[in-house]
Design a protein around this motif. Structure first.
Motif, mmCIF file in Angstrom:
data_model
loop_
_atom_site.group_PDB
_atom_site.id
_atom_site.type_symbol
_atom_site.label_atom_id
_atom_site.label_comp_id
_atom_site.label_asym_id
_atom_site.label_seq_id
_atom_site.Cartn_x
_atom_site.Cartn_y
_atom_site.Cartn_z
ATOM 1 N N TRP A 24 13.280 6.156 5.280
ATOM 2 C CA TRP A 24 14.238 5.643 6.617
ATOM 3 C C TRP A 24 15.680 5.182 7.092
ATOM 4 O O TRP A 24 16.735 5.704 7.782
ATOM 5 C CB TRP A 24 13.381 6.228 7.870
ATOM 6 C CG TRP A 24 12.356 6.263 7.834
ATOM 7 C CD1 TRP A 24 12.393 7.552 7.990
ATOM 8 C CD2 TRP A 24 10.801 6.126 8.239
ATOM 9 N NE1 TRP A 24 11.449 8.248 8.264
ATOM 10 C CE2 TRP A 24 9.936 7.251 8.406
ATOM 11 C CE3 TRP A 24 10.420 4.645 8.631
ATOM 12 C CZ2 TRP A 24 9.691 6.630 8.638
ATOM 13 C CZ3 TRP A 24 9.246 4.819 9.125
ATOM 14 C CH2 TRP A 24 8.106 6.084 9.137
ATOM 15 N N ARG A 25 15.377 3.764 6.448
ATOM 16 C CA ARG A 25 16.758 3.064 6.714
ATOM 17 C C ARG A 25 18.318 3.937 5.869
ATOM 18 O O ARG A 25 19.292 4.309 5.836
ATOM 19 C CB ARG A 25 17.237 1.872 5.793
ATOM 20 C CG ARG A 25 16.355 1.153 6.965
ATOM 21 C CD ARG A 25 16.410 -0.454 7.153
ATOM 22 N NE ARG A 25 16.240 -1.670 8.205
ATOM 23 C CZ ARG A 25 14.724 -2.073 7.932
ATOM 24 N NH1 ARG A 25 14.672 -2.036 6.615
ATOM 25 N NH2 ARG A 25 14.666 -2.831 9.047
ATOM 26 N N THR A 26 18.078 4.189 4.660
ATOM 27 C CA THR A 26 18.331 5.115 3.722
ATOM 28 C C THR A 26 18.929 6.657 4.430
ATOM 29 O O THR A 26 20.747 7.105 4.195
ATOM 30 C CB THR A 26 18.158 5.546 2.249
ATOM 31 O OG1 THR A 26 17.389 4.394 1.786
ATOM 32 C CG2 THR A 26 18.990 5.946 1.335
ATOM 33 N N LEU A 28 19.192 7.556 7.826
ATOM 34 C CA LEU A 28 19.668 7.013 8.496
ATOM 35 C C LEU A 28 21.449 6.316 8.451
ATOM 36 O O LEU A 28 22.522 6.573 8.965
ATOM 37 C CB LEU A 28 19.798 5.650 9.422
ATOM 38 C CG LEU A 28 18.625 6.132 10.709
ATOM 39 C CD1 LEU A 28 17.432 4.935 11.412
ATOM 40 C CD2 LEU A 28 18.869 6.805 11.594
ATOM 41 N N LEU A 29 21.946 5.738 6.843
ATOM 42 C CA LEU A 29 22.406 5.207 6.331
ATOM 43 C C LEU A 29 23.549 6.323 6.294
ATOM 44 O O LEU A 29 25.333 6.664 6.083
ATOM 45 C CB LEU A 29 23.087 4.384 5.472
ATOM 46 C CG LEU A 29 22.219 2.625 6.117
ATOM 47 C CD1 LEU A 29 22.140 1.761 4.845
ATOM 48 C CD2 LEU A 29 23.270 2.534 6.370
ATOM 49 N N THR A 32 24.884 8.279 8.621
ATOM 50 C CA THR A 32 25.989 7.487 9.734
ATOM 51 C C THR A 32 27.380 7.394 8.576
ATOM 52 O O THR A 32 28.154 7.809 9.547
ATOM 53 C CB THR A 32 25.953 6.434 9.719
ATOM 54 O OG1 THR A 32 24.626 6.575 10.670
ATOM 55 C CG2 THR A 32 26.869 5.444 10.977
ATOM 56 N N GLY A 64 25.374 3.843 14.515
ATOM 57 C CA GLY A 64 24.674 4.088 13.079
ATOM 58 C C GLY A 64 23.886 3.236 12.639
ATOM 59 O O GLY A 64 23.204 2.946 11.912
ATOM 60 N N LEU A 65 24.605 1.605 12.338
ATOM 61 C CA LEU A 65 24.223 0.391 11.494
ATOM 62 C C LEU A 65 23.397 -0.505 12.919
ATOM 63 O O LEU A 65 22.018 -0.754 11.770
ATOM 64 C CB LEU A 65 25.692 -0.464 11.511
ATOM 65 C CG LEU A 65 26.164 -0.220 10.191
ATOM 66 C CD1 LEU A 65 27.252 -1.261 10.148
ATOM 67 C CD2 LEU A 65 25.665 -0.129 8.838
ATOM 68 N N CYS A 67 21.502 1.684 14.704
ATOM 69 C CA CYS A 67 19.775 2.095 15.258
ATOM 70 C C CYS A 67 19.302 1.869 12.784
ATOM 71 O O CYS A 67 18.301 2.090 13.454
ATOM 72 C CB CYS A 67 20.461 3.768 14.310
ATOM 73 S SG CYS A 67 20.754 4.416 16.289
ATOM 74 N N THR A 68 19.959 2.139 11.887
ATOM 75 C CA THR A 68 19.761 1.527 10.343
ATOM 76 C C THR A 68 18.394 -0.027 10.233
ATOM 77 O O THR A 68 17.553 0.419 10.134
ATOM 78 C CB THR A 68 20.472 1.086 10.173
ATOM 79 O OG1 THR A 68 21.218 2.979 9.825
ATOM 80 C CG2 THR A 68 20.231 1.133 8.244
#
Length: 166
Positions: A24-26, A28-29, A32, A64-65, A67-68
C-alpha cells in the motif's frame, strides 16, 4: 427482539498479510510521484507560474508522504476477512467502514488477481463475485499461496452448497 436476543456482528478473524502495508505504501508513493513530477516539470518550464506550480508540487508531496506514512498502518488494523462454510466476511475501510457478507449459496465466481506490484511483494487479491448489486467482494493483501488455497477452498465449498447463486 430484546438486547439479549440481538445478534452482534463480530469482526472477521483474519488480518491481511503484513507485506500489504509495504505494498500500500508503494502504491501511494507511486500515486503521489506522478502529479508531483508533472507539477515540478511544468514549474520548471513555465516561468510566470513557476512559484505556484512548485508550491502545488510541494503541497501534493507533503500530503502524499503524510498519507503514505499514516494510512497503510491504519488500513492494516481495520482490514479483516474470514471464510466459513456458510459465508465470506470482509471488513474494509478506515473512516467509512464497510462490512460485506457473501453467503456461499450466492457466490458465482472466485478469482485471484496478481498485478505487477502485488507479484513483487508475493501478494494476491481474491475476488468473490455474487449476484449483489453492490458488486464483488475483494480480499486484498493476501499471501499469494494463501490466496490460491482460499480460491480452491471457496470453489469446493460453493460447489457443495445448494442454491443457484442468484
Amino acid at each position: 427482539m430484546t438486547g439479549e436476543d440481538a445478534v452482534r456482528l463480530r469482526p472477521p478473524r483474519n488480518a491481511v498479510d503484513q507485506r500489504a502495508v509495504t505494498w500500500w505504501r508503494t502504491r501511494l508513493l507511486m500515486t503521489t510521484a506522478v502529479p508531483v513530477a508533472v507539477l515540478a516539470v511544468l514549474g520548471a518550464l513555465i516561468g510566470p507560474a513557476r512559484s505556484w506550480l512548485l508550491l502545488a508540487a510541494g503541497a501534493v508531496a507533503v500530503l502524499g508522504l503524510g498519507c503514505t506514512a499514516f494510512l497503510p498502518a491504519w488500513w492494516f488494523r481495520v482490514h479483516r476477512w474470514e471464510v466459513t462454510d456458510e459465508a465470506v466476511y470482509v471488513r474494509t475501510g478506515a473512516l467509512w467502514q464497510e462490512w460485506r457478507i457473501a453467503p456461499m449459496s450466492r457466490i458465482q465466481t472466485v478469482d485471484t488477481v496478481r498485478g505487477p506490484l502485488e507479484q513483487t511483494f508475493r501478494l494476491a487479491t481474491v475476488t468473490v463475485t455474487t449476484a449483489s448489486s453492490k458488486g464483488a467482494i475483494r480480499i486484498e493483501g493476501l499471501d499469494h499461496e494463501l490466496a490460491a488455497e482460499l480460491a480452491e477452498r471457496l470453489t469446493l465449498i460453493t460447489r457443495a452448497t445448494p442454491g443457484d447463486a442468484t
